[in-house]
Scaffold this motif. Structure first.
Motif, PDB file in Angstrom:
ATOM      1  N   ALA A   7       0.820  -1.215   0.000  1.00  0.00           N
ATOM      2  CA  ALA A   7       0.000   0.000   0.000  1.00  0.00           C
ATOM      3  C   ALA A   7       0.853   1.264   0.000  1.00  0.00           C
ATOM      4  CB  ALA A   7      -0.923  -0.017   1.223  1.00  0.00           C
ATOM      5  N   ALA A  13      -4.962   4.742   2.403  1.00  0.00           N
ATOM      6  CA  ALA A  13      -4.165   3.514   2.282  1.00  0.00           C
ATOM      7  C   ALA A  13      -4.162   2.736   3.598  1.00  0.00           C
ATOM      8  CB  ALA A  13      -2.735   3.859   1.866  1.00  0.00           C
ATOM      9  N   VAL A  27      -5.817  -1.090   4.517  1.00  0.00           N
ATOM     10  CA  VAL A  27      -5.131  -2.211   5.168  1.00  0.00           C
ATOM     11  C   VAL A  27      -5.956  -2.715   6.355  1.00  0.00           C
ATOM     12  CG1 VAL A  27      -3.078  -2.897   6.466  1.00  0.00           C
ATOM     13  CG2 VAL A  27      -2.840  -1.519   4.400  1.00  0.00           C
TER      14      VAL A  27
END
Length: 348
Positions: free
Chosen positions: A194, A210, A214
């Motif tokens: 990421a 990002a 996750v």
């Protein structure tokens, strides 16, 4: 080795009260779910929780010291040998390990996970993170299953699934809190994919798109394991199913709350399940538990094999060879008497 004697108990009534207080203060979600356990399982479950809580606190209060873990290992060995230290959690744990033939490998795995915390270990891959979650939570799932009188490998594998799923949920919920304490559990490979620099994130934790992606990915993995774990709940004694299903539903709801209410931002928010939602989920667990499907068998996670094998090798110490079957039969007999008692009292 001490003699197998169901009449003898290391823990006193005061010890059990101390253990019950520990769970009321330490984990509201687990305490709420535990109220659905039959009393014969609830009391040893509180003892197990108290020892796990004591272990976690001992390491934290000592600044994450490996010396603290070494001292806990010594205390655990004494409890396993039937010579617990003079502390409520130690005496309760000695009873639990003896009465339910819990292999030393299970609580030792928990302490190994705490040692990894003390080392500040990071996890390169998701498999590495699962290995950690297996130790700090999957091992507890195994011990809880044994306390319910179930020792078959398939059900233990599903208990490991549930423990890992719950720990992944904890990690997703606590990303910000952990980062501010200098801890990072998210798989490093995922962060790099990421384009997130782990050290830069720890220096200034921010819920970027990002990072939130996750967190969402981790919760997706947890949801897959919750679905697998439900198959194992169907193999537990009927009187125990509502509590374990409730625990699964409550923890899964933490993840859903994190996504629905906070858009996977666990940096500036800590997802919580409110009291009304908890009550609704407890009711749902009671309603659904008789109808759970056992489903098709699924293999154990690779990181669970050592725990499942340890149970298979553990004899019921000091008891006849058929004692493990006796424990399960004893649970079933108690269930029968409970049904008869309800029939007498309520005309069922």
């Amino acid at each position: 080795m001490h003699p197998f004697s169901p009449k003898y108990s290391f823990a006193t009534a005061a010890d059990h009260a101390h253990c019950a207080a520990a769970i009321r203060v330490g984990s509201r979600s687990f305490h709420a779910a535990s109220l659905l356990l039959p009393p014969r399982v609830r009391k040893p479950a509180y003892g197990l929780y108290a020892f796990c809580r004591l272990s976690d606190d001992a390491v934290d209060l000592d600044g994450g010291s490996l010396d603290a873990v070494a001292r806990l290992r010594a205390r655990l060995a004494l409890a396993y040998e039937g010579r617990p230290q003079h502390a409520p959690a130690d005496r309760a744990m000695a009873d639990v390990m003896r009465d339910y033939a819990i292999p030393l490998a299970a609580p030792e795995a928990l302490l190994e996970g705490l040692a990894w915390d003390a080392e500040g270990r990071r996890y390169e891959t998701f498999d590495d993170l699962q290995a950690y979650a297996m130790r700090v939570a999957g091992a507890v799932g195994v011990m809880m299953t044994l306390m319910m009188g179930v020792r078959d490998s398939a059900t233990l594998a599903r208990a490991c699934d549930l423990g890992v799923a719950m720990q992944l949920t904890n990690i997703a919920r606590d990303v910000g809190e952990d980062a501010r304490a200098g801890r990072l559990y998210l798989p490093l490979a995922w962060l790099l994919e990421a384009q997130i620099d782990p050290d830069a994130f720890l220096a200034a934790p921010v819920a970027t798109p990002a990072v939130k992606a996750v967190v969402a990915r981790l919760l997706d993995e947890a949801d897959l394991l919750y679905a697998r774990a439900r198959r194992g709940v169907a193999h537990l004694p009927k009187s125990c199913r509502p509590a374990i299903l409730a625990a699964a539903l409550l923890y899964a709801e933490i993840g859903r709350t994190l996504g629905r209410r906070h858009a996977f931002d666990s940096i500036s928010h800590r997802a919580r399940v409110n009291g009304g939602a908890k009550v609704a989920l407890l009711g749902k667990a009671v309603a659904l538990s008789p109808w759970l499907s056992r489903g098709a068998p699924a293999p154990a996670l690779d990181c669970a094999a050592f725990l499942v094998d340890a149970v298979a090798r553990e004899p019921v110490r000091g008891a006849p060879a058929q004692a493990a079957g006796f424990v399960l039969q004893f649970v079933r007999t108690l269930e029968m008497f409970e049904r008869l008692e309800r029939a007498e009292r309520f005309g069922e």
